[in-house]
Motif scaffolding. Sequence first.
Motif, PDB file in Angstrom:
ATOM      1  N   VAL A 100       0.488  -0.819  -0.060  1.00  0.00           N
ATOM      2  CA  VAL A 100      -0.041  -0.495   0.225  1.00  0.00           C
ATOM      3  C   VAL A 100       1.376   1.353  -0.261  1.00  0.00           C
ATOM      4  O   VAL A 100       0.254   1.654  -0.928  1.00  0.00           O
ATOM      5  CB  VAL A 100      -0.861  -0.038   1.682  1.00  0.00           C
ATOM      6  CG1 VAL A 100      -1.855   1.214   1.306  1.00  0.00           C
ATOM      7  CG2 VAL A 100      -2.202  -1.267   0.979  1.00  0.00           C
ATOM      8  N   GLU A 101       1.996   1.319   0.884  1.00  0.00           N
ATOM      9  CA  GLU A 101       3.265   2.513   0.639  1.00  0.00           C
ATOM     10  C   GLU A 101       3.618   3.201  -0.631  1.00  0.00           C
ATOM     11  O   GLU A 101       3.871   3.510  -0.781  1.00  0.00           O
ATOM     12  CB  GLU A 101       3.596   2.543   1.859  1.00  0.00           C
ATOM     13  CG  GLU A 101       4.942   3.354   2.631  1.00  0.00           C
ATOM     14  CD  GLU A 101       5.640   3.284   3.501  1.00  0.00           C
ATOM     15  OE1 GLU A 101       6.417   4.384   3.244  1.00  0.00           O
ATOM     16  OE2 GLU A 101       5.377   2.757   4.325  1.00  0.00           O
ATOM     17  N   ALA A 102       4.220   1.538  -1.361  1.00  0.00           N
ATOM     18  CA  ALA A 102       4.631   1.388  -2.125  1.00  0.00           C
ATOM     19  C   ALA A 102       3.836   2.300  -3.076  1.00  0.00           C
ATOM     20  O   ALA A 102       4.198   3.093  -3.802  1.00  0.00           O
ATOM     21  CB  ALA A 102       5.018   0.232  -2.810  1.00  0.00           C
ATOM     22  N   SER A 103       2.360   1.770  -3.759  1.00  0.00           N
ATOM     23  CA  SER A 103       1.690   1.951  -4.642  1.00  0.00           C
ATOM     24  C   SER A 103       1.551   3.540  -4.049  1.00  0.00           C
ATOM     25  O   SER A 103       1.540   4.625  -5.350  1.00  0.00           O
ATOM     26  CB  SER A 103       0.572   1.811  -4.318  1.00  0.00           C
ATOM     27  OG  SER A 103      -0.549   1.920  -3.146  1.00  0.00           O
ATOM     28  N   LEU A 104       1.369   4.215  -2.972  1.00  0.00           N
ATOM     29  CA  LEU A 104       1.065   5.715  -2.301  1.00  0.00           C
ATOM     30  C   LEU A 104       2.205   5.951  -3.043  1.00  0.00           C
ATOM     31  O   LEU A 104       2.494   7.314  -3.944  1.00  0.00           O
ATOM     32  CB  LEU A 104       1.532   5.656  -1.635  1.00  0.00           C
ATOM     33  CG  LEU A 104       1.291   7.261  -0.854  1.00  0.00           C
ATOM     34  CD1 LEU A 104       0.393   8.701  -1.351  1.00  0.00           C
ATOM     35  CD2 LEU A 104       2.037   7.913   0.774  1.00  0.00           C
ATOM     36  N   GLY A 105       4.061   5.930  -3.282  1.00  0.00           N
ATOM     37  CA  GLY A 105       4.724   6.266  -3.466  1.00  0.00           C
ATOM     38  C   GLY A 105       4.269   6.923  -5.303  1.00  0.00           C
ATOM     39  O   GLY A 105       5.017   7.765  -5.685  1.00  0.00           O
ATOM     40  N   TYR A 106       4.199   6.106  -6.156  1.00  0.00           N
ATOM     41  CA  TYR A 106       3.442   6.166  -7.633  1.00  0.00           C
ATOM     42  C   TYR A 106       2.581   6.351  -7.715  1.00  0.00           C
ATOM     43  O   TYR A 106       2.293   7.082  -9.597  1.00  0.00           O
ATOM     44  CB  TYR A 106       3.637   4.269  -8.219  1.00  0.00           C
ATOM     45  CG  TYR A 106       5.374   4.140  -8.817  1.00  0.00           C
ATOM     46  CD1 TYR A 106       5.792   4.348  -8.629  1.00  0.00           C
ATOM     47  CD2 TYR A 106       4.900   2.553  -7.728  1.00  0.00           C
ATOM     48  CE1 TYR A 106       7.167   3.806  -8.893  1.00  0.00           C
ATOM     49  CE2 TYR A 106       6.327   1.935  -7.334  1.00  0.00           C
ATOM     50  CZ  TYR A 106       7.371   2.617  -8.323  1.00  0.00           C
ATOM     51  OH  TYR A 106       9.121   1.915  -8.231  1.00  0.00           O
ATOM     52  N   GLN A 251      -2.257  -1.987  -7.768  1.00  0.00           N
ATOM     53  CA  GLN A 251      -0.599  -1.980  -6.386  1.00  0.00           C
ATOM     54  C   GLN A 251      -1.504  -2.120  -5.017  1.00  0.00           C
ATOM     55  O   GLN A 251      -1.088  -3.195  -4.427  1.00  0.00           O
ATOM     56  CB  GLN A 251       0.761  -1.353  -6.790  1.00  0.00           C
ATOM     57  CG  GLN A 251       0.754  -1.605  -7.557  1.00  0.00           C
ATOM     58  CD  GLN A 251       1.787  -0.987  -8.068  1.00  0.00           C
ATOM     59  OE1 GLN A 251       2.189  -0.037  -6.524  1.00  0.00           O
ATOM     60  NE2 GLN A 251       3.612  -0.703  -9.474  1.00  0.00           N
ATOM     61  N   LEU A 252      -2.398  -0.997  -4.983  1.00  0.00           N
ATOM     62  CA  LEU A 252      -3.029  -0.472  -3.877  1.00  0.00           C
ATOM     63  C   LEU A 252      -3.808  -1.936  -3.778  1.00  0.00           C
ATOM     64  O   LEU A 252      -4.377  -2.234  -2.615  1.00  0.00           O
ATOM     65  CB  LEU A 252      -3.836   0.508  -3.994  1.00  0.00           C
ATOM     66  CG  LEU A 252      -4.988   1.044  -3.043  1.00  0.00           C
ATOM     67  CD1 LEU A 252      -4.186   0.910  -1.625  1.00  0.00           C
ATOM     68  CD2 LEU A 252      -5.294   2.578  -3.358  1.00  0.00           C
ATOM     69  N   LEU A 253      -4.786  -2.341  -4.338  1.00  0.00           N
ATOM     70  CA  LEU A 253      -5.829  -3.076  -4.420  1.00  0.00           C
ATOM     71  C   LEU A 253      -5.251  -5.061  -3.682  1.00  0.00           C
ATOM     72  O   LEU A 253      -6.324  -4.600  -3.038  1.00  0.00           O
ATOM     73  CB  LEU A 253      -6.919  -3.686  -5.529  1.00  0.00           C
ATOM     74  CG  LEU A 253      -7.684  -2.252  -6.161  1.00  0.00           C
ATOM     75  CD1 LEU A 253      -8.363  -2.202  -7.894  1.00  0.00           C
ATOM     76  CD2 LEU A 253      -8.686  -1.551  -5.048  1.00  0.00           C
ATOM     77  N   GLY A 255      -2.479  -5.285  -2.080  1.00  0.00           N
ATOM     78  CA  GLY A 255      -1.850  -4.911  -0.539  1.00  0.00           C
ATOM     79  C   GLY A 255      -3.416  -4.799  -0.027  1.00  0.00           C
ATOM     80  O   GLY A 255      -3.081  -5.715   0.881  1.00  0.00           O
ATOM     81  N   VAL A 256      -3.699  -4.146  -0.216  1.00  0.00           N
ATOM     82  CA  VAL A 256      -5.806  -4.591   1.006  1.00  0.00           C
ATOM     83  C   VAL A 256      -6.475  -6.085   0.519  1.00  0.00           C
ATOM     84  O   VAL A 256      -5.995  -5.879   1.264  1.00  0.00           O
ATOM     85  CB  VAL A 256      -6.386  -3.150   0.443  1.00  0.00           C
ATOM     86  CG1 VAL A 256      -8.121  -2.650   1.290  1.00  0.00           C
ATOM     87  CG2 VAL A 256      -5.800  -2.233   1.094  1.00  0.00           C
ATOM     88  N   LEU A 257      -6.424  -5.684  -1.377  1.00  0.00           N
ATOM     89  CA  LEU A 257      -7.961  -7.257  -0.409  1.00  0.00           C
ATOM     90  C   LEU A 257      -7.025  -8.373  -0.559  1.00  0.00           C
ATOM     91  O   LEU A 257      -7.257  -9.999  -0.626  1.00  0.00           O
ATOM     92  CB  LEU A 257      -8.792  -6.613  -2.270  1.00  0.00           C
ATOM     93  CG  LEU A 257      -9.155  -5.653  -2.081  1.00  0.00           C
ATOM     94  CD1 LEU A 257      -9.902  -5.090  -3.355  1.00  0.00           C
ATOM     95  CD2 LEU A 257     -10.236  -5.215  -1.077  1.00  0.00           C
ATOM     96  N   VAL A 258      -6.179  -8.533  -1.241  1.00  0.00           N
ATOM     97  CA  VAL A 258      -5.442  -9.819  -1.602  1.00  0.00           C
ATOM     98  C   VAL A 258      -4.433 -10.206  -0.372  1.00  0.00           C
ATOM     99  O   VAL A 258      -4.075 -11.768   0.221  1.00  0.00           O
ATOM    100  CB  VAL A 258      -4.707 -10.107  -2.728  1.00  0.00           C
ATOM    101  CG1 VAL A 258      -3.892 -11.061  -3.218  1.00  0.00           C
ATOM    102  CG2 VAL A 258      -5.720  -9.333  -3.897  1.00  0.00           C
ATOM    103  N   TYR A 259      -3.374  -8.772   0.279  1.00  0.00           N
ATOM    104  CA  TYR A 259      -2.549  -9.444   0.787  1.00  0.00           C
ATOM    105  C   TYR A 259      -2.676  -8.554   1.976  1.00  0.00           C
ATOM    106  O   TYR A 259      -2.227  -9.031   3.516  1.00  0.00           O
ATOM    107  CB  TYR A 259      -1.172  -8.977   0.546  1.00  0.00           C
ATOM    108  CG  TYR A 259      -0.327  -9.289  -1.075  1.00  0.00           C
ATOM    109  CD1 TYR A 259      -0.678 -10.478  -0.959  1.00  0.00           C
ATOM    110  CD2 TYR A 259      -0.526  -8.236  -1.861  1.00  0.00           C
ATOM    111  CE1 TYR A 259      -0.229 -11.637  -1.720  1.00  0.00           C
ATOM    112  CE2 TYR A 259       0.241  -8.642  -3.205  1.00  0.00           C
ATOM    113  CZ  TYR A 259       0.719 -10.676  -3.086  1.00  0.00           C
ATOM    114  OH  TYR A 259       0.635 -11.014  -4.358  1.00  0.00           O
ATOM    115  N   GLY A 260      -4.197  -8.277   2.743  1.00  0.00           N
ATOM    116  CA  GLY A 260      -4.961  -8.018   3.684  1.00  0.00           C
ATOM    117  C   GLY A 260      -4.089  -7.126   4.107  1.00  0.00           C
ATOM    118  O   GLY A 260      -4.044  -6.801   5.772  1.00  0.00           O
TER     119      GLY A 260
END
Length: 303
Positions: A100-106, A251-253, A255-260
């Motif tokens: 999630v934080e990595a997606s914020l970077g992009y 990436q955000l999805l 992080g949240v939906l697949v990797y919890g």
Amino acid sequence: MTHKTTLQGIGAAIAAYALWGLLPVYWKALNGASATEILAHRMIWSLLFLLGVLAVRRQWNWLQIIRQQRRLRLTYLASATLLAVNWGVYVWAVQINRVVEASLGYFINPLVSIALGVIVLRERLRLAQWLAIVIAATGVAWLTYNAGALPWIALALALSFGFYGLLRKQTPLGSFEALTVETLWMFPPAILWLSWLAGHNGGIYHDPGLWLLLISTGVVTAAPLLFFGAATRRIPLTMIGILQYLAPTLQLLLGVLVYGEPFSTAQLIGFSAIWTALVIYTGDSILAARRYQPITPPEQKRG
């Protein structure tokens, strides 16, 4: 530009950004290897794959340019270093469950690029672009305040790729040729690192599946570039600018939906501020592109 060409360009852009957006799945599959080992393999196999593509295309004219310009070689050394930092931080972030934080970077990377354009290249911004930067900075400040620390993974990714783009903007080679030069620079340290790991009982040497995944990092790296190159030749850059947000969204999805990974209300507010900034910036860019688009004389429309 025909309707078919536009559709082909959109399809190629979606394929490129979808592949980039789904990269966390690939890096998760390589959890048996360290981030630095994955980075070294990626540099080596990307170089070999790129050289193979260039050999098929017989694209070697760029070598003369590189040989003649020492300053250009050093510029690509700098961009290669920034790329290595970006790739390494991203893989490590995925491994420690910070997708999630990595997606914020992009998400914030385009706005970092705008800021660098103003500071370094003395580009002038329109009012809407300034507004977008202020709103995005407010979003990052909010995330920092609520987390109690800077989102340094996101900032490291955004800044490394922002400065990387700044350097690449000032170089003459195409994306494939430039990446080849960059991976050439990284090839010796990558080989040395893997050799050191092998000598200290490190590395992945007994699992064929992991070996295959590591070798395939070259294809994983180059394939989106092929699609991206096809897209840029077929559709306007403003359209590519809109589609680029597909990658961090995926990436955000994931992080949240697949990797919890946790995604709190505070994070949603901070992300929403950055998304608002991106909407303002993208909308302003589209309006500006339409405003300055040359008008075709009536007699030319009848052909």
